[in-house]
Design a protein around this motif. Structure first.
Motif, mmCIF file in Angstrom:
data_model
loop_
_atom_site.group_PDB
_atom_site.id
_atom_site.type_symbol
_atom_site.label_atom_id
_atom_site.label_comp_id
_atom_site.label_asym_id
_atom_site.label_seq_id
_atom_site.Cartn_x
_atom_site.Cartn_y
_atom_site.Cartn_z
ATOM 1 N N CYS A 493 11.533 -11.959 6.129
ATOM 2 C CA CYS A 493 10.502 -12.983 5.918
ATOM 3 C C CYS A 493 9.143 -12.297 6.061
ATOM 4 C CB CYS A 493 10.650 -14.110 6.932
ATOM 5 S SG CYS A 493 9.394 -15.410 6.731
ATOM 6 N N ILE A 494 8.483 -12.063 4.934
ATOM 7 C CA ILE A 494 7.238 -11.295 4.944
ATOM 8 C C ILE A 494 6.147 -12.015 5.722
ATOM 9 C CG2 ILE A 494 5.403 -10.372 3.462
ATOM 10 C CD1 ILE A 494 7.972 -8.775 3.435
ATOM 11 N N GLU A 495 6.139 -13.357 5.684
ATOM 12 C CA GLU A 495 5.097 -14.105 6.395
ATOM 13 C C GLU A 495 5.103 -13.784 7.897
ATOM 14 O OE1 GLU A 495 6.957 -15.313 4.015
ATOM 15 O OE2 GLU A 495 5.352 -15.633 2.537
ATOM 16 N N LYS A 496 6.268 -13.438 8.438
ATOM 17 C CA LYS A 496 6.358 -13.113 9.860
ATOM 18 C C LYS A 496 5.882 -11.698 10.172
ATOM 19 C CE LYS A 496 10.185 -16.308 10.804
ATOM 20 N NZ LYS A 496 11.574 -16.451 11.334
ATOM 21 N N LEU A 497 5.617 -10.911 9.114
ATOM 22 C CA LEU A 497 5.121 -9.548 9.299
ATOM 23 C C LEU A 497 3.613 -9.442 9.110
ATOM 24 C CD1 LEU A 497 7.586 -6.959 7.708
ATOM 25 C CD2 LEU A 497 7.105 -7.397 10.106
ATOM 26 N N LEU A 498 2.970 -10.506 8.646
ATOM 27 C CA LEU A 498 1.528 -10.466 8.439
ATOM 28 C C LEU A 498 0.826 -10.209 9.773
ATOM 29 C CD1 LEU A 498 1.141 -13.469 5.957
ATOM 30 C CD2 LEU A 498 0.984 -11.031 5.426
ATOM 31 N N PRO A 499 -0.257 -9.447 9.767
ATOM 32 C CA PRO A 499 -0.878 -9.014 11.028
ATOM 33 C C PRO A 499 -1.289 -10.138 11.970
ATOM 34 C CG PRO A 499 -1.745 -7.763 9.187
ATOM 35 C CD PRO A 499 -0.914 -8.856 8.593
ATOM 36 N N TRP A 500 -1.496 -11.326 11.447
ATOM 37 C CA TRP A 500 -1.913 -12.450 12.295
ATOM 38 C C TRP A 500 -0.748 -13.406 12.603
ATOM 39 C CZ3 TRP A 500 -4.013 -11.198 7.532
ATOM 40 C CH2 TRP A 500 -3.489 -11.886 6.440
ATOM 41 N N ALA A 501 0.464 -13.042 12.227
ATOM 42 C CA ALA A 501 1.614 -13.917 12.463
ATOM 43 C C ALA A 501 1.891 -14.045 13.956
ATOM 44 C CB ALA A 501 2.847 -13.375 11.734
ATOM 45 N N GLU A 502 2.363 -15.215 14.362
ATOM 46 C CA GLU A 502 2.679 -15.453 15.770
ATOM 47 C C GLU A 502 3.836 -14.583 16.251
ATOM 48 O OE1 GLU A 502 3.448 -19.574 16.280
ATOM 49 O OE2 GLU A 502 1.381 -20.209 15.857
ATOM 50 N N GLU A 503 4.663 -14.123 15.311
ATOM 51 C CA GLU A 503 5.834 -13.327 15.691
ATOM 52 C C GLU A 503 5.483 -11.885 16.062
ATOM 53 O OE1 GLU A 503 7.153 -16.808 13.423
ATOM 54 O OE2 GLU A 503 5.601 -15.293 13.092
ATOM 55 N N ILE A 504 4.269 -11.444 15.756
ATOM 56 C CA ILE A 504 3.889 -10.068 16.094
ATOM 57 C C ILE A 504 3.893 -9.925 17.614
ATOM 58 C CG2 ILE A 504 2.090 -8.310 15.927
ATOM 59 C CD1 ILE A 504 3.395 -8.959 13.270
ATOM 60 N N PRO A 505 4.632 -8.978 18.168
ATOM 61 C CA PRO A 505 4.732 -8.858 19.640
ATOM 62 C C PRO A 505 3.431 -8.400 20.280
ATOM 63 C CG PRO A 505 5.880 -7.053 18.543
ATOM 64 C CD PRO A 505 5.489 -8.006 17.472
ATOM 65 N N VAL A 506 3.284 -8.712 21.536
ATOM 66 C CA VAL A 506 2.083 -8.345 22.288
ATOM 67 C C VAL A 506 1.917 -6.826 22.341
ATOM 68 C CG1 VAL A 506 0.950 -8.481 24.538
ATOM 69 C CG2 VAL A 506 2.216 -10.447 23.662
ATOM 70 N N SER A 507 3.019 -6.092 22.312
ATOM 71 C CA SER A 507 2.961 -4.628 22.386
ATOM 72 C C SER A 507 2.236 -4.009 21.202
ATOM 73 C CB SER A 507 4.377 -4.057 22.477
ATOM 74 O OG SER A 507 5.149 -4.435 21.343
ATOM 75 N N CYS A 508 2.091 -4.778 20.121
ATOM 76 C CA CYS A 508 1.387 -4.266 18.935
ATOM 77 C C CYS A 508 -0.124 -4.490 19.012
ATOM 78 C CB CYS A 508 1.915 -4.940 17.666
ATOM 79 S SG CYS A 508 3.599 -4.472 17.240
ATOM 80 N N LYS A 509 -0.548 -5.283 19.989
ATOM 81 C CA LYS A 509 -1.970 -5.624 20.054
ATOM 82 C C LYS A 509 -2.732 -4.613 20.891
ATOM 83 C CE LYS A 509 -0.848 -10.442 19.298
ATOM 84 N NZ LYS A 509 -0.785 -11.805 19.824
ATOM 85 N N MET A 510 -3.940 -4.300 20.444
ATOM 86 C CA MET A 510 -4.744 -3.318 21.149
ATOM 87 C C MET A 510 -5.192 -3.853 22.494
ATOM 88 S SD MET A 510 -7.064 -1.222 18.421
ATOM 89 C CE MET A 510 -7.469 -2.452 17.199
ATOM 90 N N PRO A 511 -5.249 -2.989 23.510
ATOM 91 C CA PRO A 511 -5.740 -3.430 24.827
ATOM 92 C C PRO A 511 -7.150 -3.967 24.724
ATOM 93 C CG PRO A 511 -4.711 -1.270 24.971
ATOM 94 C CD PRO A 511 -4.830 -1.596 23.515
ATOM 95 N N ASN A 512 -7.470 -4.908 25.602
ATOM 96 C CA ASN A 512 -8.807 -5.515 25.662
ATOM 97 C C ASN A 512 -9.146 -6.336 24.427
ATOM 98 O OD1 ASN A 512 -9.231 -4.193 28.138
ATOM 99 N ND2 ASN A 512 -9.922 -2.351 27.063
ATOM 100 N N LYS A 513 -8.131 -6.682 23.613
ATOM 101 C CA LYS A 513 -8.340 -7.543 22.462
ATOM 102 C C LYS A 513 -7.698 -8.887 22.743
ATOM 103 C CE LYS A 513 -10.354 -4.823 19.382
ATOM 104 N NZ LYS A 513 -11.608 -5.140 18.705
ATOM 105 N N LYS A 514 -8.388 -9.927 22.361
ATOM 106 C CA LYS A 514 -7.853 -11.268 22.569
ATOM 107 C C LYS A 514 -6.727 -11.510 21.585
ATOM 108 C CE LYS A 514 -12.130 -13.311 24.316
ATOM 109 N NZ LYS A 514 -13.143 -14.349 24.125
ATOM 110 N N ALA A 515 -5.754 -12.270 22.045
ATOM 111 C CA ALA A 515 -4.610 -12.566 21.192
ATOM 112 C C ALA A 515 -5.014 -13.499 20.082
ATOM 113 C CB ALA A 515 -3.492 -13.187 22.009
#
Length: 515
Positions: A493-515
């Motif tokens: 499901c490509i929609e779940k891979l989009l950078p702003w998708a809710e399914e993107i795990p927290v480990s992929c987010k840069m430190p000090n960046k808001k979710a």
């Protein structure tokens, strides 16, 4: 013998010729000073009032140093401990705790022999780093059969344990390694031949040809994600565009030194889900932009390149860039006379700065509030600016730097005033220029692409990486997650891979960046 009339006519011709030569000499001096400024001067386009906020790269220690304070006559002792900001900078990093305790046999009081208790803890924090290392992971997939069926039945059921498929068939590359290679080249600007050397130092021989093939095949896996990002891009109302040169050595039917182009298209600042896409093309014709933006309708912000007028044929409204106008007036400030506050060059620059001052006021306003402010303050400045331009032509040479600045502003008037129509439109195309800068920095390291296929792959990876960064993701972690999902799922499901998708795990987010 010449008559008085002939002498006067000859004198007039000589005066005219002297004026022409003086103008030509002035033009050459302007070009010389401009080249010196570009080669040796500061590259920032910020005005002097902004200079105090900038640090000199080579004098950072001196710039950051605080003056030594005079010691007070009376010493003041304060018991209030100031809270430092160091902890804030590392609060989102993973923590490994190492505790140091006394052995059980030593937890007795040396004075009386009674048992000791913990009265406090002293905590010291230090940063460490885990260097890259290469290891082999063997995926052992067990296959099961039934002994009873083997003995007594004609057919024997064979059951295989579930295991993830290979990222690339008959290849050793993993999701982690693919993401690492792409991140090293397209984020850290490390060419593949340097990565080849690094892997050799880590104990494994991977040729740059192998690395290149992996990147190209990895891009093919990301094509559905790129298509979804482009669809999202074309659905927006405001876009920015820019382009820069790219040398591709092995293009069929073209000399190696022929310039190709990397085009950039990105969303504006009116969205929480930014998209940044790159597109490799053999030339700079506006037909490339028109074809790429097919289906888009709205505002497109660009520089003054006339090729973008092709997009207007499809009903797109072009918006100009006031930063380019300011840049041209800034470039014209090359002589002592031009740098005087009452010179035409300085006046033109001052008009541009006034417009940017209005934008600073509107920085945190809603689009509606910004539109009203522009109508009230920016529009009168622009009208006065163009009246001033008309008055300047009488004694300005079109070939001079000032003349070029005036000509650019005059020719771009339709597009420069377009931002007044909507509060969402930005005053400049700086957003696109900032997004194309990572590619330009990378190009300085790897210089060229070998084939059109490599150039297209570069455009694709830059698109994924820069879109991830704009959405607050760690690009290497995001690429690893995307490849891992491609490995694990037969139907993705490509929609779940989009950078702003809710399914993107927290480990992929840069430190000090808001979710």
């Amino acid at each position: 013998m010449q008559t008085q009339a002939q002498l006067e006519e000859e004198n007039a011709e000589l005066k005219k010729r002297v004026q022409e030569l003086e103008a030509l000499n002035k033009w050459y001096m302007e070009q010389l000073k401009l080249l010196r400024q570009k080669k040796f001067g500061a590259s920032s386009e910020k005005s002097k009032r902004d200079d105090q906020e900038q640090l000199n790269l080579f004098n950072e220690a001196e710039a950051e140093r605080q003056p030594i304070a005079v010691e007070p006559d009376v010493e003041t002792i304060s018991y209030q401990r100031k809270k430092g900001k160091r902890g804030e900078n590392i609060k989102d990093l993973p923590v490994e705790v190492i505790e140091y305790t006394l052995p059980e046999g030593e937890q007795t009081c040396p004075a009386c022999g009674e048992e000791l208790h913990v009265m406090s803890k002293e905590v010291r924090k230090e940063l460490t780093i885990v260097p890259a290392k290469v290891k082999v992971i063997e995926h052992v997939n067990y296959v099961y059969g039934c002994r009873n069926c083997e003995k007594n039945n004609i057919e024997t059921p064979i059951i295989t344990a579930n295991a993830p498929k290979a990222l690339l068939p008959k290849s050793m590359v993993s999701a982690e390694l693919m993401a690492y290679i792409m991140s090293q080249k397209f984020v850290n600007a490390m060419p593949l031949y340097r990565q080849e050397q690094e892997f050799k130092r880590l104990g494994v021989t991977l040729s740059r040809q192998n690395l290149s093939n992996w990147v190209i095949k990895g891009v093919a896996l990301l094509e559905p994600l790129l298509a979804a990002l482009k669809k999202e891009l074309l659905s927006r109302d405001l876009l920015h565009a820019d382009e820069t040169t790219l040398e591709v050595l092995c293009e069929p039917g073209r000399p190696a030194q022929t310039d190709s182009y990397m085009w950039l298209y990105r969303t504006s600042g009116d969205t929480d889900h930014p998209v940044v896409l790159y597109d490799y093309q053999e030339g700079r014709s506006g037909q490339f932009a028109k074809a790429y933006l097919a289906g888009f309708s709205g505002y497109l912000q660009t520089d003054g390149w006339h090729g973008y007028h092709k997009v207007e044929e499809a009903g797109v409204t072009l918006c100009g860039c006031w930063a380019h106008v300011r840049r041209k007036f800034n470039e014209a400030l090359v002589g002592p006379a031009a740098k005087q506050p009452d010179s035409k060059e300085a006046i033109g620059l001052a008009y541009c700065n006034k417009l940017f001052d209005v934008e600073k006021k509107a920085e945190h306003m809603t689009p509606e509030e910004r539109h009203k402010l522009r109508q009230k303050e920016a529009k009168p400045i622009i009208e006065e600016f163009y009246k001033w331009i008309e008055a300047c032509w009488a004694d300005t040479l079109p070939q001079s730097l000032l003349g070029k600045a005036l000509t650019y502003a005059q020719n771009q008037k339709k597009y420069l005033t377009a931002y007044l129509a909507d509060g969402r439109i930005e005053i400049s195309n700086n957003r696109a220029e900032r997004s194309i800068k990572p590619f330009v920095i990378g190009r300085k390291n790897w210089l060229f692409c070998n084939t059109p296929g490599g150039a297209k792959s570069s455009a694709a990876v830059y698109s994924i990486i820069q879109t991830a960064i704009e959405n607050g993701l760690n690009p290497q972690a995001y690429l690893e997650y995307a490849f891992r999902q491609i490995q694990l799922q037969d139907t993705l499901c490509i929609e779940k891979l989009l950078p702003w998708a809710e399914e993107i795990p927290v480990s992929c987010k840069m430190p000090n960046k808001k979710a």
